[in-house]
Write a protein that holds these residues in place. Structure first.
Motif: not given
Length: 252
Positions: A183-209
């Motif tokens: 929302l503050m447009r602060f370090q967007i590339p870092i926020a995007l990279a963290v989003t991919i890692v964090v939600l990527g792991m969660t999505t793997i768990g959701v898919t397995k479930t």
């Protein structure tokens, strides 16, 4: 076969998550549905399992007893049996849709808010950033409502939360931080990279479930709202992942 059990000692959603996880670990158990208000659990199993097997995996503060052994009455006429099963299926589908209503409404509001914020001077990139920021802020809010119970529910399907329990405790803070960054447009590339890692792991768990057909609670909106783990959870994570990947690719 499905059997119903009464469970004493549960006081919160954290207890529900803990009991569900432990019962699912019993050999032969396929699905577990725990109702805190009724103090009951419905367990679907491949074959009959002794009550002692369930008691052995639960802490002493929980007392589990079998109520009614679920089975289909083989004396029912075939046509009546088919109607009964069809009605139960329809009722189950309606219940699932009703349970998912809060999640669907939140997504509708987030899309509408992102559109309205950028309506006068439209920018797809800005609208996507607003959507992601609002997504994290709203979803972290619901997790903070029961910060104690959320980690227990989250670790039932998130791989990293299972491996490192403290991750479940800090996850709401990660979401809140990411929401503010977007929302503050602060370090967007870092926020995007963290989003991919964090939600990527969660999505793997959701898919397995989902592939294992386990019926557990989804912790995406914390434990305040008792949402079932369904394909909607997978779609929710996938939408965020796709947006993050698209924007990160455009940046580089």
């Amino acid at each position: 076969m499905k059997n119903s059990f009464s469970i004493e000692g549960m006081t919160c959603q954290s207890c529900v998550a803990s009991v569900t996880e432990r019962l699912l670990n019993v050999d032969g158990v396929e699905t577990v549905q725990v109702d805190l208000e009724k103090g009951e659990a419905e367990i679907e199993m491949k074959e009959d399992i002794s009550i002692s097997a369930f008691k052995n995996v639960l802490p002493e503060k929980y007392n589990i007893e079998q109520k009614v052994k679920g089975k289909i009455d083989d004396k029912l006429p075939f046509d009546r049996l088919m109607v009964t099963q069809k009605n139960e299926k329809v009722i189950g589908e309606k219940t699932k849709l009703q349970q998912l209503k809060p999640l669907l409404l939140i997504f509708a509001y987030l899309f509408a808010a992102s559109f309205l914020l950028n309506y006068n001077n439209w920018s797809t990139r800005e609208a996507m950033l607003d959507f992601m920021g609002l997504f994290y802020i709203v979803f972290s809010f619901f997790k903070f409502l029961d910060l104690k119970g959320f980690p227990e529910s989250f670790k039932m399907y998130d791989p990293l939360a299972k491996l490192i329990p403290i991750y479940g405790w800090i996850y709401p803070f990660i979401e809140l931080t990411l929401g503010i960054m977007f929302l503050m447009r602060f370090q967007i590339p870092i926020a995007l990279a963290v989003t991919i890692v964090v939600l990527g792991m969660t999505t793997i768990g959701v898919t397995k479930t989902l592939l294992d057909k386990k019926q557990i609670r989804c912790a995406c909106l914390g434990t305040a709202l008792q949402l079932p783990m369904t394909e909607a959870t997978f779609i929710e994570n996938t939408i965020m992942l796709v947006m993050a990947i698209i924007m990160l690719v455009k940046i580089f």
